[in-house]
Design a protein around this motif. Structure first.
Motif, mmCIF file in Angstrom:
data_model
loop_
_atom_site.group_PDB
_atom_site.id
_atom_site.type_symbol
_atom_site.label_atom_id
_atom_site.label_comp_id
_atom_site.label_asym_id
_atom_site.label_seq_id
_atom_site.Cartn_x
_atom_site.Cartn_y
_atom_site.Cartn_z
ATOM 1 N N GLU A 252 117.403 32.953 14.175
ATOM 2 C CA GLU A 252 116.203 33.444 13.485
ATOM 3 C C GLU A 252 116.505 33.685 12.013
ATOM 4 O O GLU A 252 115.715 33.311 11.131
ATOM 5 N N HIS A 280 105.426 27.560 8.617
ATOM 6 C CA HIS A 280 105.402 28.554 9.688
ATOM 7 C C HIS A 280 106.718 28.484 10.459
ATOM 8 O O HIS A 280 107.229 27.405 10.727
ATOM 9 N N GLU A 282 108.412 29.878 14.048
ATOM 10 C CA GLU A 282 108.135 30.491 15.346
ATOM 11 C C GLU A 282 109.451 30.599 16.112
ATOM 12 O O GLU A 282 109.975 29.602 16.626
ATOM 13 N N VAL A 283 109.998 31.808 16.162
ATOM 14 C CA VAL A 283 111.269 32.044 16.840
ATOM 15 C C VAL A 283 111.078 33.188 17.828
ATOM 16 O O VAL A 283 110.731 34.304 17.416
ATOM 17 N N THR A 319 106.083 23.202 10.415
ATOM 18 C CA THR A 319 106.277 24.207 11.465
ATOM 19 C C THR A 319 107.693 24.098 12.019
ATOM 20 O O THR A 319 108.144 23.012 12.375
ATOM 21 N N ARG A 321 110.076 25.580 14.996
ATOM 22 C CA ARG A 321 110.052 26.314 16.273
ATOM 23 C C ARG A 321 111.451 26.314 16.876
ATOM 24 O O ARG A 321 112.164 25.307 16.805
ATOM 25 N N ARG A 323 113.267 27.543 20.666
ATOM 26 C CA ARG A 323 112.982 28.047 22.010
ATOM 27 C C ARG A 323 114.117 27.669 22.939
ATOM 28 O O ARG A 323 114.894 26.743 22.654
ATOM 29 N N GLU A 332 112.743 22.589 16.697
ATOM 30 C CA GLU A 332 111.862 21.514 16.249
ATOM 31 C C GLU A 332 111.376 21.815 14.844
ATOM 32 O O GLU A 332 111.022 22.958 14.527
#
Length: 538
Positions: A252, A280, A282-283, A319, A321, A323, A332
């Motif tokens: 992160e 953006h 997203e973590v 973006t 991401r 996960r 990604e």
């Protein structure tokens, strides 16, 4: 009698036939072969031997071998005829084999050979010997050529390593160049509230304590932001080791710092030309444990973000991401840009392949791929013209068997100390002296290394804090002099070069802790605790 005569004729013809066959074999043999009697005279010599020795085979028979053959030692020194090693079987009846010997012709020329010298024994009597030899000149030439090729290959590999290092450095400089103007923009933005609020506070003739406190808090926040901008640059000029140093990865934080480092490009520079780009991240809160080199992963993300920005000439969205993906982690990076054709997608990982002309080195994605492979990960690219691009990175999970990544924790705060603080900039000297006084220490100051050393020698101090670059005497020289006099004296170097020194692992002699300016009171307190953790000298 008739039968005896017939038998003799048959035996003679048989021996004649065998002799003819032997002669044919000797004639056809590619190896040099000659025979010697017990007196070292030539009994026979085949054409190959005569040619190699530069002799007339018919005239050589019956003559001493020394007239057509000599031998030389390893240093090309001549060997006496009586000591020729090919004669050894005449002494003990045992065959000899030699490699890389040297035969010399009567004309003085010589050539390398492998040879076998074998005794000839008839009715238990040693009658002579047979020498068989091969010219190995071509083998020597091949070995020499192989050695030359090996040397040339080593030189080429060394040059390649130097070139690779240079290219990597150029790629990092390209990244710095792309961000330079944007970072200047961000830095000026962080200075604006410092200048503005400080001027308001100074102009306020009847200061409102609450408003003054607000101004001070905003100035402090802006100053911390400015320091963070400079500190983040350390990741760009950090010298990289040849091998990846694995440690726990805060993915992160890597993503957030990559976004922050590239913000001047995708936000400020894009807005300046009327383009809107949104980024953006997203973590999720929980990700499988991962090991790696955070600085390399951050570099990979920065390169990918730059590529995504280049693919958004009319603006768009990027973006990022992260996960869980089975036992590992999936990252990604997707953009809504122009996308790639199948041919470009297949070739984009090749070194020096670029679609940006002179503006691109063609190394960004190949460097990213190399970093991911060093982390035992995989990279996949999904893209279509007009539909954007998604870079998919998968990393295996792992738990490093290393000490706590936070490093040694500082000991309990030391008692109040008598501190010598050496700093040539008056404003900095005043500010940090007040910080030290605010936490209860006694402080004496000096404005250069010479004055600092004089005060140290004439007084007593529990701790020395010094700048590095100063007139008359720098901090390195002063620290080295102090530790020669008092080896256990704790010294802290507080310098604007602190981040650069830390990135290079540089610590001058005698210095226990290196810190970077600007410094906050809590950082200064922890550094003092670390420097004096082994006990305050008496």
């Amino acid at each position: 009698m008739l039968a005896s005569c017939v038998g003799s004729v048959i035996a003679w013809r048989f021996n004649e036939s065998a002799f003819a066959q032997t002669a044919q074999i000797l004639e056809a043999a590619g190896e040099g072969i000659f025979g010697l009697d017990a007196a070292a005279r030539v009994t026979f010599i085949n054409p190959a031997a005569a040619e190699l020795l530069g002799a007339d085979g018919r005239r050589a028979v019956g003559r001493p071998i020394g007239e057509i053959l000599r031998m030389v030692g390893p240093a090309r020194e001549p060997v006496a005829e009586a000591d020729l090693p090919i004669f050894a079987p005449l002494a003990d009846g045992r065959a000899r084999h030699a490699t890389d010997a040297v035969f010399a012709r009567a004309d003085g020329s010589y050539f390398p050979v492998d040879y076998v010298t074998t005794p000839m024994i008839e009715r238990n009597h040693l009658t002579g010997l047979v020498v068989t030899f091969n010219d190995i000149t071509e083998r020597h030439h091949a070995a020499a050529a192989l050695q030359r090729s090996h040397r040339e290959l080593e030189e080429t590999l060394a040059e390649l390593k130097v070139t690779q290092k240079h290219v990597l450095q150029q790629e990092r400089l390209r990244a710095v160049g792309q961000m330079a103007s944007g970072i200047a923009h961000d830095f000026n933005n962080t200075l604006a509230p410092i200048v503005g609020f400080s001027e308001l506070a100074l102009r306020n003739q009847a200061p409102d304590p609450a408003q003054t406190e607000t101004y001070m808090r905003l100035i402090n926040v802006a100053a911390r932001d400015a320091a963070a901008v400079v500190r983040r640059l350390r990741e760009l000029y950090r010298e990289r080791a040849e091998t990846v140093v694995l440690g726990p990865v805060d993915l992160e934080r890597c993503i957030k710092e990559a976004v922050a480092l590239t913000a001047p490009r995708w936000r400020s520079q894009a807005l300046a030309i009327g383009v809107m780009i949104h980024v953006h991240a997203e973590v999720p809160a929980a990700l499988p444990p991962m090991v790696g080199d955070e600085s390399e992963l951050r570099e990979a993300l920065i390169n990918l973000i730059f590529n995504a920005i280049d693919a958004l000439p009319q603006g768009g969205t990027i973006t990022i991401r992260a996960r869980p993906d089975g036992d590992g982690v999936r990252v990604e990076l997707a953009d809504t840009g122009v996308g790639m054709s199948d041919e470009i997608r297949r070739r984009c990982l090749e070194p020096f392949f670029s679609t940006k002309g002179q503006q691109g080195s063609g190394l960004g994605l190949s460097l990213v791929n190399a970093i991911i492979e060093r982390h035992r990960g995989t990279l996949a690219i999904e893209s279509r013209p007009g539909a954007g691009t998604t870079i998919v990175m998968r990393f295996p999970s792992g738990t490093p068997a290393t000490p706590d990544a936070r490093g040694p924790q500082p000991a309990a705060l030391p008692r109040r100390l008598r501190i010598l603080f050496v700093e040539d900039e008056p404003v900095v000297r005043k500010a940090i002296s007040q910080q030290l006084l605010a936490v209860g220490h006694t402080v004496e100051t000096a404005d250069n290394g010479v004055e600092g050393l004089e005060k140290f020698m004439s007084g007593w101090f529990d701790l020395v804090i010094t700048d590095r670059a100063m007139p008359e005497m720098g901090g390195d020289e002063m620290a080295a002099t102090i530790v020669r006099v008092t080896p256990d004296k704790p010294i802290i170097m507080l310098t604007g070069f602190g981040d650069l020194m830390d990135a290079k692992g540089e610590k001058p002699a005698g210095v226990r802790v290196v810190m970077s300016k600007p410094v906050m009171i809590d950082q200064l307190t922890r550094a003092i605790a670390d420097a004096t953790a082994s006990g305050v000298p008496r």
